[in-house]
Design an enzyme around this catalytic site. Structure first.
Site, PDB file in Angstrom:
ATOM      1  N   HIS A 283      49.085  48.733  54.379  1.00  9.14           N
ATOM      2  CA  HIS A 283      48.838  49.829  53.425  1.00  9.14           C
ATOM      3  C   HIS A 283      49.726  49.673  52.182  1.00  9.14           C
ATOM      4  O   HIS A 283      50.616  50.511  51.944  1.00  9.14           O
ATOM      5  CB  HIS A 283      49.144  51.197  54.040  1.00  9.14           C
ATOM      6  CG  HIS A 283      48.099  51.709  54.975  1.00  9.14           C
ATOM      7  ND1 HIS A 283      48.340  52.735  55.855  1.00  9.14           N
ATOM      8  CD2 HIS A 283      46.793  51.365  55.150  1.00  9.14           C
ATOM      9  CE1 HIS A 283      47.248  52.987  56.551  1.00  9.14           C
ATOM     10  NE2 HIS A 283      46.296  52.163  56.139  1.00  9.14           N
ATOM     11  N   PHE A 438      54.759  50.935  53.839  1.00 10.46           N
ATOM     12  CA  PHE A 438      55.495  51.702  54.842  1.00 10.46           C
ATOM     13  C   PHE A 438      54.805  51.698  56.208  1.00 10.46           C
ATOM     14  O   PHE A 438      55.307  52.307  57.131  1.00 10.46           O
ATOM     15  CB  PHE A 438      55.668  53.147  54.342  1.00 10.46           C
ATOM     16  CG  PHE A 438      56.334  53.203  52.993  1.00 10.46           C
ATOM     17  CD1 PHE A 438      57.714  53.224  52.910  1.00 10.46           C
ATOM     18  CD2 PHE A 438      55.590  53.173  51.820  1.00 10.46           C
ATOM     19  CE1 PHE A 438      58.348  53.230  51.672  1.00 10.46           C
ATOM     20  CE2 PHE A 438      56.211  53.181  50.578  1.00 10.46           C
ATOM     21  CZ  PHE A 438      57.593  53.210  50.504  1.00 10.46           C
ATOM     22  N   HIS A 439      53.655  51.033  56.290  1.00 19.27           N
ATOM     23  CA  HIS A 439      52.861  51.151  57.509  1.00 19.27           C
ATOM     24  C   HIS A 439      52.436  49.787  58.055  1.00 19.27           C
ATOM     25  O   HIS A 439      51.242  49.466  58.059  1.00 19.27           O
ATOM     26  CB  HIS A 439      51.597  51.989  57.226  1.00 19.27           C
ATOM     27  CG  HIS A 439      51.857  53.337  56.629  1.00 19.27           C
ATOM     28  ND1 HIS A 439      50.922  54.015  55.865  1.00 19.27           N
ATOM     29  CD2 HIS A 439      52.941  54.144  56.694  1.00 19.27           C
ATOM     30  CE1 HIS A 439      51.425  55.178  55.489  1.00 19.27           C
ATOM     31  NE2 HIS A 439      52.654  55.273  55.962  1.00 19.27           N
ATOM     32  N   PRO A 440      53.355  48.967  58.534  1.00 21.64           N
ATOM     33  CA  PRO A 440      52.901  47.705  59.132  1.00 21.64           C
ATOM     34  C   PRO A 440      52.104  47.972  60.408  1.00 21.64           C
ATOM     35  O   PRO A 440      52.441  48.873  61.181  1.00 21.64           O
ATOM     36  CB  PRO A 440      54.213  46.972  59.445  1.00 21.64           C
ATOM     37  CG  PRO A 440      55.247  48.037  59.544  1.00 21.64           C
ATOM     38  CD  PRO A 440      54.806  49.133  58.611  1.00 21.64           C
TER      39      PRO A 440
END
Ligand code: FAD
Length: 507
Positions: A283, A438-440
């Site tokens: 993201h 921020f969203h792996p």
């Protein structure tokens, strides 16, 4: 019980029913559910335990205490993207913004259609979402807690007729202190360390902090425990001489989408199809800043409080953000005296985030114990950013901004709506954008086909029995919305499946 690993001064050996590596959105709900069902649960967490007694809003110190590598994790590729990760009890939930979204139905439909997912449906997950929302006090942000920063963007979007709404967050008695990513000074954000972890402790779950797991013990293709070592020093980043060995019927890896592949690969898991570490989605995000004549005090209120989803079908959403001066000044697409000029206007600046539901994908490789993150942004996602930057700028002008700072290094500012066409015509390349993520997700994806996936739909690895992956790694694609609620719901679901299969898992 929470045991500080820095204070352990002997090697320890324990037997448990379930051992979990990582205490974040993936690890903690499973720990709670399994402990509540009578299982002896031991969780090892590499970071330390912090609460409101420590959270003082000093962002620099908090980042050193609770962020992996003091917040400096970066992807490599056709652009560098800062990818902060939590390393603390509660995982990244302790330092996140608190936003909660259920997995969109379209995303689950896509997994079923294109990724061979058979048993997971929106209906199956619904009771899990409901329970997560209840335990974490998920509620809509009231307008008065939003702060001027979010209100301005909402007003601008409304003027342009764009659909938006106050975000839902996990929060209780929030006073809008404005420093969610640095630990909530009121413990109002209902992250894992104030919800699932204390609940699981009531049922006997034991947490070792500053405990780094290294080895998965495997016998006859079955996981039977883990080994690792404790950490020491103020920030808990030095290796202690003391070790742990925890034997268990079930081993769960919940180290997050960057470190779970490190653990799996270092233990030779996933070699059959070489999929571990692949399919990294993040993201990618950028921020657009607006300068306003009025004093905004953007630091008051909840930083991430409002969302504009008018372009969600085009895989773009907008969500609020704000940062204290020390952090904002290092996160602007500018250098030297230009940054100084902007920071002098700090009280007149508003900022809003762009988040792209990525079709680009990367991979986690492992060098020693270190993950190397590779991610190339494709043309499609790059053009989403162009469009999103233009929209956010239009929103700010509609809200009364005098100047826009776009996240494009070669475009210093846009001083009037007539200059917006500069965004359309600039020859954009990924490395011209100021990006973070921020969203792996996605690096140990679930599926029904062992040739394509790392875990099955019960989140057990295809390679090793009794070994489960329960965290953001398991999603086949990015979600298009903030992922923590999805991770928590999948964690609860997977724990239920483990409980249902306990007799066969114990044999
Ligand atoms: C600044 C920021 C803001 C965010 N805001 C939001 C938001 O508002 N809403 C949302 O939905 N998402 C948000 N996210 C993302 C969200 O927090 C994560 O997606 C989620 O926490 C991931 O859950 P996880 O269980 O996969 O990993 P994590 O929560 O990161 O937990 C993994 C844990 O495993 C531990 N660990 C790793 N390796 C080992 C090892 N070898 N031994 C022992 N322990 C280990 C780590 O220290 C870590 O604590 C945000 C992220 C950041 C960085």
């Amino acid at each position: 019980m929470i045991i500080d690993g820095r204070k352990v001064e002997k090697n320890i050996k324990i037997d448990a029913d379930v051992v979990i590596i990582g205490s974040g959105a993936g690890g903690a709900p499973a720990a709670y559910r399994l402990a509540k069902n009578g299982k002896k649960v031991v969780v090892v967490e590499e970071g330390g335990h912090f609460t409101k007694n420590v959270f003082n809003g000093d962002s620099y110190e908090m980042v050193k205490l609770m962020y992996r590598d003091a917040g400096s994790v970066l992807t490599l590729g056709n652009t560098g993207i800062l990818l902060p990760l939590g390393r603390t009890l509660g995982g990244t939930t302790t330092i996140n913004s608190g936003t909660m979204f259920r997995t969109p139905n379209e995303v689950i439909d896509e997994w079923r259609r294109d990724y061979g997912i058979k048993t997971i449906t929106s209906d199956l997950l619904k009771p899990y979402f409901e329970e997560v929302e209840e335990i974490t006090h998920t509620m809509e942000v009231p307008w008065e807690l939003m702060g001027r920063n979010n209100q301005l963007f909402a007003e601008g979007a409304q003027k342009l007729g764009l659909h938006g709404f106050p975000l839902k967050r996990n929060m209780k008695d929030c006073k809008g202190s404005g420093v969610c990513p640095f630990g909530c000074p009121e413990d109002a954000k209902q992250a894992m360390h104030v919800t699932y972890i204390p609940r699981s402790e009531q049922y006997g779950a034991i947490y070792y902090t500053y405990a780094h797991a290294e080895k998965i013990i495997i016998k006859n293709s079955r996981a039977i425990g883990i080994k690792g070592h404790f950490m020491k020093g103020k920030y808990g980043v030095e290796k202690s001489i003391y070790t742990f060995e925890i034997r268990a019927t079930v081993v769960i890896v919940s180290a997050g989408a960057i470190y779970t592949p490190v653990i799996l690969k270092r233990n030779g898991i996933g070699r059959h199809n070489n999929m571990v570490g692949k399919n990294l989605r993040i993201h990618p995000a950028a921020k657009v800043m607006g300068y306003f004549d009025e004093e905004l005090s953007s630091w008051y209120g909840i930083p991430q409080a409002y969302c504009v989803d008018e372009f969600a079908d085009e895989w773009i959403i907008f969500e609020g953000f704000w940062l204290p001066p020390s952090m904002l000044s290092i996160a602007l697409p500018s250098f030297g005296k230009d940054i100084k000029k902007m920071m002098l206007d700090y009280n007149h600046l508003a900022g809003f985030g762009i988040m792209v539901h990525d079709s680009s994908s990367g991979m986690v490789k492992v060098a020693g114990e270190t993950p190397l993150l590779f991610y190339n942004m494709n043309k499609e996602d790059l053009e989403k950013f162009r469009k999103a930057i233009r929209i956010a700028s239009e929103v700010y002008f509609a809200a009364g901004a005098k100047k826009i700072y776009p996240p494009i290094f070669s475009l210093e500012s846009i001083n009037s709506p007539s200059q917006l066409s500069k965004i359309d015509t600039i020859k954009l390349k990924p490395d011209m954008l100021e990006l973070s993520a921020f969203h792996p997700m996605g690096t140990a994806r679930m599926g029904s086909d062992p040739k394509e996936a790392v875990v099955n739909e019960e989140l057990e690895t295809f390679d090793v029995n009794n070994l489960f992956v329960i965290d953001a790694s398991i999603f086949p694609t990015s979600l298009g919305v903030n992922p923590q609620e999805s991770i928590m719901a999948f964690s609860s679901y997977a724990a239920d499946r483990i409980i249902a299969r306990w007799d066969s898992l114990s044999r």
